[in-house]
Design a protein around this motif. Structure first.
Motif, PDB file in Angstrom:
ATOM      1  N   THR A 114      -4.692  -2.837  -5.678  1.00 10.99           N
ATOM      2  CA  THR A 114      -4.464  -2.853  -4.487  1.00 10.99           C
ATOM      3  C   THR A 114      -3.544  -2.879  -5.219  1.00 10.99           C
ATOM      4  O   THR A 114      -2.368  -2.169  -6.018  1.00 10.99           O
ATOM      5  CB  THR A 114      -4.160  -4.942  -4.101  1.00 10.99           C
ATOM      6  OG1 THR A 114      -3.878  -5.660  -4.824  1.00 10.99           O
ATOM      7  CG2 THR A 114      -5.547  -4.872  -3.566  1.00 10.99           C
ATOM      8  N   GLU A 118       1.207  -5.239  -0.812  1.00 11.85           N
ATOM      9  CA  GLU A 118       0.082  -5.916  -0.500  1.00 11.85           C
ATOM     10  C   GLU A 118      -0.139  -7.130   0.032  1.00 11.85           C
ATOM     11  O   GLU A 118      -0.526  -8.107   0.305  1.00 11.85           O
ATOM     12  CB  GLU A 118      -1.272  -4.867  -0.843  1.00 11.85           C
ATOM     13  CG  GLU A 118      -0.682  -3.784   0.018  1.00 11.85           C
ATOM     14  CD  GLU A 118      -2.070  -3.326  -0.080  1.00 11.85           C
ATOM     15  OE1 GLU A 118      -2.368  -1.913   0.341  1.00 11.85           O
ATOM     16  OE2 GLU A 118      -2.756  -2.731  -1.239  1.00 11.85           O
ATOM     17  N   TYR A 122      -5.076  -9.419  -1.535  1.00 14.13           N
ATOM     18  CA  TYR A 122      -5.588  -8.599  -0.567  1.00 14.13           C
ATOM     19  C   TYR A 122      -6.589  -7.553  -0.393  1.00 14.13           C
ATOM     20  O   TYR A 122      -7.234  -7.159  -0.410  1.00 14.13           O
ATOM     21  CB  TYR A 122      -3.811  -6.779  -0.710  1.00 14.13           C
ATOM     22  CG  TYR A 122      -3.988  -6.447   0.406  1.00 14.13           C
ATOM     23  CD1 TYR A 122      -3.606  -6.991   2.125  1.00 14.13           C
ATOM     24  CD2 TYR A 122      -4.790  -4.983   0.810  1.00 14.13           C
ATOM     25  CE1 TYR A 122      -3.587  -5.597   3.640  1.00 14.13           C
ATOM     26  CE2 TYR A 122      -4.769  -4.448   1.811  1.00 14.13           C
ATOM     27  CZ  TYR A 122      -4.415  -5.105   3.237  1.00 14.13           C
ATOM     28  OH  TYR A 122      -4.256  -3.698   3.946  1.00 14.13           O
TER      29      TYR A 122
END
Length: 367
Positions: A114, A118, A122
């Motif tokens: 990720t 984020e 996430y």
């Protein structure tokens, strides 16, 4: 089946809390094949962690442990798969009394990552594993390929029929005729990424969403397939693990050059033959040993558009990359460390250059 899909190159945290918590025992089971609820058998890991400073909670980070069990090799066959993960947490008070029932968590883990922006844990994925640009019927990207090569588009199978909706693809030819391909869910880990092979006869792929019952099908995504001019140079295909944990292809059709860099150790040997009090003038006084070499290659995409910005970034951030050259697959390591994002405002012509080296020594030295 679990709906939480995690990417284990980034941390994934599990927090367990209770007012009377003293410690937590966590069993982690990791497996491939068919999904099984409450899998029995010996766990891959059994962890025990105490709460500290009377915070009444314990936090585990499990990604690093899970990643060890994901196979990320590529030999030309697109058969990579994520792994099922079952977390069974048992909470205890200070006297050893169990608190409540076992806390069960089911995950599907991919070898992706990720982004910082984020945040923690996430888990949102896109229907197409090459981009998250699915906004409306105008969402479009362009992928380039040689005229004689098929290209594969990785599809997020779990998201293709969530919320009681169906998804299907249309492979479209230049004359407008199409071939429809449905994508359905599966409880097998080997089916969680479906690679749609887009043959040379197609120049467009459309993703459609079909509502439950009687409803209007909605165009969600369009992928344009454009042919690249590769008359002068043979096309080289680079396959890498993208940030979603799927294998993605990029073709490099412009100029490519190869170089060899060598290194060695040396010493001076004694050439004197004391029995004759002479030495040979054809023998090496400067002796070389452990001579080894690394081949490097410079690749150019040819003219592409700004959709390639994100894909080149992901290629440079990937830890597993392969090059298919003359029908042979070679593991490579991208050595380029700088990237300048291109836009149609600043640049009329886009060509991305990537430096890489073969991920093995030139002289075979496997012992």
């Amino acid at each position: 089946m679990p709906t939480t899909r995690i990417k284990v190159r980034s941390p994934y945290y599990k927090k367990y809390s209770h007012a009377d918590l003293n410690y937590v025992e966590l069993d982690i089971r990791i497996y491939t094949g068919s999904f099984t609820s409450g899998l029995s058998g010996t766990p891959k890991y059994s962890l025990k962690k105490y709460e500290i400073s009377t915070n009444n909670y314990v936090v585990f980070e499990v990604s690093e442990l899970i990643r060890d069990y994901i196979d990320t090799e590529f030999d030309g066959t697109y058969d990579n798969e994520p792994v099922w993960v079952y977390l069974a947490a048992t909470l205890y008070e200070s006297d050893g009394t169990q608190i409540g029932s076992v806390d069960n968590t089911y995950l599907l883990a991919f070898d992706g990552y990720t982004l910082f922006e984020e945040g923690i844990n996430y888990t949102t994925d896109a229907p197409v594993f090459i981009t998250d640009r699915v906004e409306d019927s105008n969402s479009e990207v362009t992928i380039y390929r040689p005229s004689d090569k098929a290209i594969r588009i990785p599809v997020n199978v779990d998201n293709t029929d969530g919320n009681e909706t169906g998804w299907f693809y249309k492979l479209i030819e230049p004359d407008g005729s199409d071939t429809q391909t449905s994508v359905s869910n599966s409880n097998n880990s080997s089916d969680q990424i479906k690679y749609i092979s887009v043959g040379t006869q197609y120049n467009k792929v459309q993703l459609w969403q079909e509502p439950p019952g009687v409803g209007v099908e909605t165009l969600r995504y369009t992928i344009h397939i454009e042919e690249m001019d590769c008359n002068k140079y043979d096309a080289i295909k680079v396959t890498f693990y993208n940030r979603w944990g799927a294998l993605q292809d990029l073709f490099f059709t412009a100029k490519h050059t190869e170089t060899l860099r060598t290194k060695a150790e040396d010493y001076k040997s004694n050439l004197i033959d004391f029995s004759t009090l002479s030495y040979s003038t054809t023998r090496h006084q400067a002796q070389t040993f452990h001579k080894q070499g690394k081949e490097r290659i410079t690749l150019n995409t040819g003219n592409v558009n700004e959709d390639y910005n994100e894909w080149i970034k992901e290629l440079m951030l990937s830890e597993k990359v392969w090059m298919t050259k003359d029908s042979t697959v070679y593991p490579i390591k991208v050595t380029s460390s700088n990237f300048r994002e291109r836009t149609s405002i600043n640049d009329k012509v886009f060509n991305y250059t990537i430096e890489a080296e073969y991920a093995f020594d030139k002289v075979q030295n496997i012992r």
